[in-house]
Each structure stands twice: as C-alpha cells, then as structure tokens.
Write a protein that holds these residues in place. Structure first.
Motif, PDB file in Angstrom:
ATOM      1  N   ALA A   1       0.829  -1.206   0.000  1.00 33.49           N
ATOM      2  CA  ALA A   1       0.000   0.000   0.000  1.00 33.49           C
ATOM      3  C   ALA A   1       0.863   1.256   0.000  1.00 33.49           C
ATOM      4  O   ALA A   1       0.548   2.246  -0.670  1.00 33.49           O
ATOM      5  CB  ALA A   1      -0.933  -0.015   1.211  1.00 33.49           C
ATOM      6  N   ARG A   2       1.965   1.248   0.746  1.00 33.21           N
ATOM      7  CA  ARG A   2       2.860   2.409   0.742  1.00 33.21           C
ATOM      8  C   ARG A   2       3.463   2.637  -0.636  1.00 33.21           C
ATOM      9  O   ARG A   2       3.612   3.770  -1.073  1.00 33.21           O
ATOM     10  CB  ARG A   2       3.959   2.218   1.783  1.00 33.21           C
ATOM     11  CG  ARG A   2       3.472   2.333   3.225  1.00 33.21           C
ATOM     12  CD  ARG A   2       4.570   1.985   4.204  1.00 33.21           C
ATOM     13  NE  ARG A   2       4.092   2.049   5.570  1.00 33.21           N
ATOM     14  CZ  ARG A   2       4.776   1.577   6.605  1.00 33.21           C
ATOM     15  NH1 ARG A   2       5.955   0.990   6.423  1.00 33.21           N
ATOM     16  NH2 ARG A   2       4.280   1.678   7.831  1.00 33.21           N
ATOM     17  N   LEU A   3       3.830   1.556  -1.312  1.00 36.01           N
ATOM     18  CA  LEU A   3       4.379   1.702  -2.658  1.00 36.01           C
ATOM     19  C   LEU A   3       3.332   2.295  -3.612  1.00 36.01           C
ATOM     20  O   LEU A   3       3.684   3.031  -4.549  1.00 36.01           O
ATOM     21  CB  LEU A   3       4.850   0.342  -3.183  1.00 36.01           C
ATOM     22  CG  LEU A   3       6.108  -0.236  -2.514  1.00 36.01           C
ATOM     23  CD1 LEU A   3       6.370  -1.644  -3.006  1.00 36.01           C
ATOM     24  CD2 LEU A   3       7.320   0.647  -2.780  1.00 36.01           C
ATOM     25  N   LEU A   4       2.064   2.011  -3.376  1.00 38.16           N
ATOM     26  CA  LEU A   4       0.995   2.521  -4.231  1.00 38.16           C
ATOM     27  C   LEU A   4       0.463   3.868  -3.765  1.00 38.16           C
ATOM     28  O   LEU A   4      -0.480   4.399  -4.364  1.00 38.16           O
ATOM     29  CB  LEU A   4      -0.159   1.501  -4.270  1.00 38.16           C
ATOM     30  CG  LEU A   4       0.148   0.130  -4.879  1.00 38.16           C
ATOM     31  CD1 LEU A   4      -1.051  -0.787  -4.727  1.00 38.16           C
ATOM     32  CD2 LEU A   4       0.541   0.271  -6.345  1.00 38.16           C
ATOM     33  N   ASN A   5       1.043   4.413  -2.678  1.00 36.62           N
ATOM     34  CA  ASN A   5       0.525   5.657  -2.074  1.00 36.62           C
ATOM     35  C   ASN A   5      -0.940   5.491  -1.679  1.00 36.62           C
ATOM     36  O   ASN A   5      -1.745   6.426  -1.790  1.00 36.62           O
ATOM     37  CB  ASN A   5       0.679   6.848  -3.025  1.00 36.62           C
ATOM     38  CG  ASN A   5       2.125   7.255  -3.195  1.00 36.62           C
ATOM     39  OD1 ASN A   5       2.909   7.197  -2.244  1.00 36.62           O
ATOM     40  ND2 ASN A   5       2.487   7.644  -4.399  1.00 36.62           N
ATOM     41  N   ALA A   6      -1.286   4.300  -1.270  1.00 35.22           N
ATOM     42  CA  ALA A   6      -2.652   4.011  -0.822  1.00 35.22           C
ATOM     43  C   ALA A   6      -2.670   3.973   0.705  1.00 35.22           C
ATOM     44  O   ALA A   6      -1.629   3.963   1.363  1.00 35.22           O
ATOM     45  CB  ALA A   6      -3.134   2.684  -1.400  1.00 35.22           C
ATOM     46  N   GLU A   7      -3.859   3.936   1.247  1.00 39.86           N
ATOM     47  CA  GLU A   7      -4.039   3.939   2.693  1.00 39.86           C
ATOM     48  C   GLU A   7      -4.835   2.719   3.102  1.00 39.86           C
ATOM     49  O   GLU A   7      -5.891   2.433   2.539  1.00 39.86           O
ATOM     50  CB  GLU A   7      -4.768   5.212   3.132  1.00 39.86           C
ATOM     51  CG  GLU A   7      -4.929   5.335   4.639  1.00 39.86           C
ATOM     52  CD  GLU A   7      -5.639   6.603   5.057  1.00 39.86           C
ATOM     53  OE1 GLU A   7      -5.685   6.906   6.253  1.00 39.86           O
ATOM     54  OE2 GLU A   7      -6.196   7.290   4.160  1.00 39.86           O
TER      55      GLU A   7
END
Length: 801
Positions: A632-638
């Motif tokens: 999720a961090r790699l995708l800038n997701a939360e």
C-alpha cells in the motif's frame, strides 16, 4: 633569555590581552548603569537655580503653619515667622506632612518692562502639587480639590499676567498642602522665555525620565509574566515580573498627575503596602532564582506580608500619615531586602563576569538610590531632594535581565547538549537497528535460498511424476504432495516479496484495472476453503476500475480476503467497493474474532501472529498484513482497520479511480494461451546450475518439453560449451554459481552469441542481489517458481524459428 622562555611569555601576554579584552567588553554594562545614576545626581546638583529678572527684588518670606486638621485655608493662622527659601518644615521642627502658607513680598522697579507682548512666568522648582497661588490678591492658579490632599514635590512654571504686576511692592501668597517633604524652593519671576528652557530640562530630568523608565519597566514585566505563563515551572520569572509591576506602578503614581480623590491616609497606606509586597516578592524571587530554601526567611517574609498591612491599618487611627509606622517598619523591609540581595549576589557571583558586573552595578545603583530616598526624604524631609529610587529601580533591571538571559542561555546549551547526546544515541541505535535489520534480511535471504533449492527440485520432480502416473490413487497422492509443495512455495514467495519491497526492487506499472474480474478470481480461489468451514463468501458486483499496479493490488486483496476467510469461523466474509469522490474504497468485512484496540497497529509488523482467545494459528508466518502495508505504501494508498473484539473486522483500501474507456465492457483480459505438451520442441538450451539435484530436475523437465539440453555446473563449463555448441537458442542460468554469478554467465554467452536469450533463476532474496537483478535486462524467476511460469519465460526468450 632562552628560546623556550619567549613562547611562554608570548602565551602569557596573549592570555592577559584576551582576558583584558573580555573584561573591557563586559565592564561597560555595569559602568553605564553607575554612570547613569551619577549623572542623574550631578545634573540635579549642577543645574543652576532659577533667577528672577534684574528688575525684581525679593524682600522677605513669611511662613504660617496651618494645622493638618484645618479644612479651610482661610482659617486664622496659628503662628507666623520669617523664613529663608528654600525652606524645609522638618528642619524647623514641623511635621513633614501638613498645610502651610508662604507670603512673599518683592519689589518691581519702574524700569522693568511690563507689557502684554512679553509674557512673564513664575517658576518654582520644588512646589507641592496641591497648591493655590495669589498675586496681589488675584488668583493665579489652584490645584486644590474639594478635599485638600497633600501632594508630592514637582517643578512648576506658572503664567503671570503682566497686568497683575505693578511697579513697587507686590505680594505673592502660596498655600501648599504637602506630604512627606513639606517646604518650598526659591521662586523666580521673569519673562517666560528666560525661564522656559531650563525649566523644561529640569522637568524632563525629575518627571519625564523617571516616568519613562518605569513605563519601560512595566513592558519588561509584562514580558516576564507572559514568559512565566508559558513556562510555569520556573516561579522566579513570574515573581520577578510581579515585583517589577508593583514597584513600577508605585513609582509611576508619583508622576502621573492623576488625583483619584483618596485621602492622605489611604494614599500612604497603599504606598506602604506596595513597598511591603515588593520586599516580600523579591525575597521569594531570590529563593526561587537561587534554588535556596530558608525556612526561617520564608516564615519572616510571610509574617511581614500578613502582619505589616494589619499594623498599618490599626495605626491609621493614631498616625493618619503613617509617618512613624513607615519610618519604623521600613527598616525591617530594608533588612529583608538585603538578605534577598545577598542570596542573588552569591548566585550571580558564580556566573559570567558580564552578569556579575551588570547585576552588581545595578544593585549598587538601587541600593544607593533607596538609601538616598530613605535618609533625605523619609528621615530629613528635605524638600529639595528628588526621588532617586524611581530611577534606580529601572537600572537594576538590565542586570537582572542579563542574569535571566544567561540562565536561558545555559538552559538552551544544556538542551542542545542533551539533544546532541540524544542524536548520537539515536544514530547509534539506528545503526544497531540497521545492522539488525540487515542481519535479518541476510538471514532470510540465506535461509530462503537454501530452502528454495530443494523446493525447486521437489516441484519439478513432482510435476514429472504426476505426468507419468496413470493410477488414480497414486495421482491423488502426488496431488496432495503437490499441494503441500505449493504451500511451501507460497510461504517462500512471501519472504521473497518482503525482501523485494525492503530492497525497493519493485517496479511499478500502474494501469487501468477492473475490480470485478480480479475480485472474482480471488474469491474463486478462496471459495472452497470458505465452503468447507461453513461460512459465506460474498462480493457485491461492481463496475469500478482503479489506476494501480495490478500485481501489487492483487497481492493486497489476496492477503486481506485470505485472512478474512482464515480467521472467520461463523458468519461470513463480504467484499465491496464504494465510491468516495474521485477514489474507490475497497472493503473486506468479516464476522471473525476481531482484533483488540491495543493490537490493531501491531498486526502490520513483520512476523506478528496474535494469540488471543478464539484465534488459532493457521500455519502462517505473520507476514500477510506486513506485505499489505508495504504494498500500500508503494501505491501511495491507505490501509485502514476497524475492528471490535468478538464482533469482526473491516479492512479498507483507498485507490484512485481510473477513467472508463468508451466502449469498454470491463471484461477480464484474455487469458494466456494454454501450453502444448512440448512447448520447447527443438530448442537448444544451455542449462547452467551448480546444484546437482536442481540441475537434474530442470534437465528432465526441459527434455520433457522437447528441448536439447546441455547441462553445465560452472562458468568454466560454460566457456567450453560456447566453443562446441553451435548456435544455442537460450541460456537458462542460476544466479549464484560456485565460481561466479548468472550475470557474468549472461555477459560471456552474449559476447559469443549476441542474439542469445537468457533467463535467470535465483533463490537469493538479499536486497543487493535483487537490485542487481532488477537492472540486468533479462527475465528473472525466483525459486520456487511454477512450471508454467518457467515455460512461458523460456518461450518469450526463444521465439519459434
């Protein structure tokens, strides 16, 4: 003189010059304070007394003492006597507080120019602020209110109409009501232009300067109070601000020229109690500043604060002006002040020389001015003496300010030193953690590599065995063996994914991804597990499409849905997508055991598996949610979690919306074409693998696919093969070789055959290796890999002839 003595003398002289320079730099603060006080006295004494016009000759001055209880200035005088001006009541045995009348006669010569174009003035440098003046029976000025409240001594310049002056004998009547300093200075009568300039200087020196200094002290006090409000643990700051406010207001009251209508008794009581409060606050400040605890001194300060106002209140009935009380108790206040100053002086003495000199000179100025006022005004009642304490008090503030500034500077230096120590400790701790993390990664990489080697051989051999068996029972047994191998492959793949994400070796390829086909595939793979557990696995149909890397998204959703099914024993699991503005919210709901609030952050850490009632181990490594968080961090997701223990959980992922192309029906992309039984028919493959079991298993699998295989175990074997094998189609090499790496093997093979395709397989998961492989330009398969993945990678590198 010896050569060794000269450097010593030079060093000594340099040290002396440095110390002298520092002393010179710091002496100016204290010297400036002392010079300012001396200049005040010199100016007061050196200013010339006002002189009358040569045409004016003063004859005599008669004084009439009026009882302090007299309410009307027109009452008959008690007695009259001729006096010499300047006159002080105390020096003639009269009370310092009371009412009196001065009758002065003077002659005006006939030659004296008296015309309306040249106005005259009467100048009196020491005149009680409460007065009434008549000239030849005509009222010039009066400041008497309805009640004759005695006032302080101030310089006065009074306009005199020339029509009231007459050649010959004139009479000037001055009725005054004085407090403390009863008396009058020598008046001067002259044209206003002759008196104005010196009078302005006198008034600025005696009125404007003290008032301005004390108003500035109030500003400093407000700053200290605000500072204390922000840092209340340091009581010394607030106490110093309180002392400054009370004393500055007391001093300003002498010069404000405002009459609140209070009687002399009330005014004296207020001024005395202000002095008491200042003395006691300063005592508490001295102890707070120095960190000294003197029980006897604190008891004495509290006794003064509680008893002295009561004594002053009781004494009003017998001594309305509090002369005796103030003269008696002020000595005790001065003694407590000396104790407080000694505490502060002993504390300051240990500080820098600048603070010592500044405080010392300021204290000297304050002490000298207080002693001057006590002797000259309180004891002697000299009407010509000006208040020095109103100027001396502001002069002690720079020294106190330097002490305070040095304390803060020391505190800041201490904080900086602590911060530096903490930074060093943090750096050391960070280095330890980095070393531990690196050791963990190396351990995982080594363990993963050693485990993957036999797993590849087992998987390849199991696949070959399954293809050759005909008995249904035997095929079922091999299938179960294959499932167990698949579970091991899944665990090792998670370790690989974790290492790749830590190494930053994941390439993102964001694209439009339809959620319905992806979720359907994942739910289909988990459906059988849910059915066997007796729970419902449902999904709300959706037309949503997101802009994301499909591989990472699939990894996130597979972990979340798989965990929900794994930890739910009753009820069901629901997957849904909701629109939130320009983003899609994907939610996975379950009715499982739930997660306690204290554990909701911890479950995203590596290798964490909760041991709570109702939650049993399912054979995992505790890496699923850690991989979800990293992806999720790699995708800038939360990733968000809501959970109630015993009720269930909801995991949410927010992703950006992807635009829907016109005419797109959101169907799943075409599946990859099925492989033929012999997909590599006729290909010449160089197989380089140093592990014998893996090499033999790969050789059998490649030959089963129809390829001509040349097995090799080292770089030297590869060099020989490149000399004798004509036009190979492909190099399949392991990365870790006994005498080199797969990258070196690819370079050597392509040097001989530039068009030669290469596929690299590896079981190494160290970050450095992953970075190197990510940039090599050849397909990389991580052990253990699926058989179909190997076949497709080889086909892409060896197109059909």
């Amino acid at each position: 003189m010896s050569s060794r003595a000269a450097p010593s003398l030079h060093t000594l002289s340099s040290w002396l010059m440095t110390r002298l320079k520092r002393l010179t730099e710091r002496v100016w603060v204290g010297a400036a304070i002392l010079v300012a006080l001396l200049a005040l006295g010199v100016l007061e004494w050196s200013l010339p007394e006002p002189s009358s016009h040569p045409g004016v000759q003063w004859l005599e001055h008669r004084f009439t003492w009026l009882s302090p209880m007299t309410d009307r200035m027109d009452d008959p005088p008690s007695r009259e006597q001729i006096v010499t001006l300047p006159d002080g009541w105390k020096s003639r045995g009269l009370p310092m507080v009371g009412m009196g009348r001065y009758a002065s006669t003077f002659l005006v010569t006939a030659e004296t120019p008296l015309d309306d174009e040249n106005p005259w003035s009467l100048r009196i440098d020491r005149l009680c602020t409460e007065h009434r003046i008549r000239l030849n029976g005509q009222l010039l000025v009066t400041t008497f209110p309805e009640r004759h409240t005695p006032g302080q001594m101030e310089p006065a310049l009074i306009d005199v109409p020339t029509r009231l002056l007459r050649p010959g004998r004139n009479e000037l009547i001055l009725d005054v009501s004085c407090s403390i300093q009863g008396g009058l200075s020598q008046p001067a009568l002259a044209p206003k232009m002759d008196l104005k300039s010196d009078f302005a200087l006198k008034r600025q020196l005696l009125i404007t300067l003290p008032l301005a200094l004390n108003i500035g002290s109030l500003g400093f006090a407000i700053f200290l109070i605000n500072l204390w409000w922000l840092r209340r643990e340091d009581a010394s700051i607030g106490l110093l601000g309180a002392v400054t406010i009370v004393w500055a207001l007391r001093n300003c009251s002498y010069y404000m020229g405002y009459d609140p209508g209070w009687s002399l008794s009330v005014s004296s009581w207020l001024h005395f109690n202000a002095h008491v409060l200042v003395a006691n606050l300063f005592g508490f400040y001295a102890q707070a500043l120095t960190g000294t605890h003197l029980p006897w001194f604190r008891r004495w300060l509290w006794t003064q604060q509680l008893a002295f106002p009561v004594i002053a209140t009781l004494a009003l009935a017998f001594d309305p002006h509090l002369d005796m009380v103030r003269s008696t108790l002020q000595g005790a206040l001065l003694m407590s002040g000396m104790v407080s100053l000694s505490l502060v002086a002993r504390y300051v003495w240990q500080m820098q020389l600048r603070s010592v000199l500044g405080f010392g000179m300021g204290t000297l100025a304050m002490s000298a001015s207080t002693f001057h006022d006590f002797v000259m005004i309180r004891l002697l009642g000299d009407p010509m003496a000006a208040y020095w304490a109103t100027v001396g008090f502001p002069m002690v503030l720079p020294g106190l300010y330097m002490v305070l500034a040095e304390r803060f500077a020391d505190a800041i230096r201490e904080v900086e030193q602590i911060n530096q120590t903490l930074e060093e400790r943090v750096k050391a701790r960070t280095a330890d953690l980095a070393a531990a993390n690196a050791a963990k990664s190396e351990f995982l990489a080594a363990a993963s590599h050693d485990l993957r080697q036999p797993m590849v051989a087992i998987a390849l051999t199991t696949g070959l065995l399954k293809d050759r068996l005909k008995s249904p029972d035997t095929v079922a047994m091999v299938s179960r063996l294959s499932d167990a191998v698949g579970s091991m492959e899944n665990l090792l793949s998670r370790l690989l994914d974790l290492s790749r994400m830590e190494a930053g070796a994941v390439d993102l390829h964001p694209q439009r991804v339809a959620l319905q086909p992806l979720l359907s595939t994942i739910i289909a793979s988990e459906f059988e597990t849910a059915r066997l557990k007796g729970i419902r696995l449902r999904m709300h149909p959706t037309m949503a499409a997101v802009w994301v890397d499909p591989i990472l998204l699939e990894q996130i959703l597979r972990n979340l849905i798989g965990n929900a099914v794994r930890y739910t024993e009753h009820g069901g699991v629901l997957v849904a997508a909701r629109r939130r503005g320009s983003r899609w919210l994907i939610q996975v709901w379950d009715t499982g055991v739930g997660i306690a609030q204290a554990d909701q952050k911890r479950i995203f850490d590596d290798f964490v598996q909760l041991k709570t009632p109702g939650r049993t181990s399912h054979g995992g490594l505790g890496l699923g949610l850690a991989l979800v968080q990293r992806a999720a961090r790699l995708l800038n997701a939360e990733v968000r979690l809501r959970s109630r223990l015993g009720r269930g959980s909801c995991f949410s992922v927010t992703l950006p919306m992807a635009a829907t192309p016109r005419g797109h029906d959101l169907r799943q992309d075409d599946a990859a074409p099925a492989l033929s039984p012999t997909p590599l028919q006729g290909r010449k493959i160089l197989l380089l693998e140093d592990d014998l079991a893996v090499r033999q298993a790969l050789e059998r699998r490649l030959k089963a696919w129809g390829a001509f295989v040349t097995p090799l175990s080292s770089l030297s074997d590869l060099d020989d093969a490149l000399q004798r094998v004509h036009a190979p189609d492909l190099l399949l090499t392991d990365y870790s070789l006994g005498d080199g790496t797969g990258l070196q093997a690819m370079q050597r093979a392509q040097a001989a055959w530039p068009a030669l395709g290469t596929v690299i397989i590896t079981g190494d998961t160290s970050p450095a290796r992953l970075h190197a492989l990510a940039d090599c330009g050849a397909p990389v398969l991580h052990k253990p890999f699926k058989i179909d993945e190997l076949a497709r990678a080889l086909l892409r590198q060896t197109p059909l002839h």
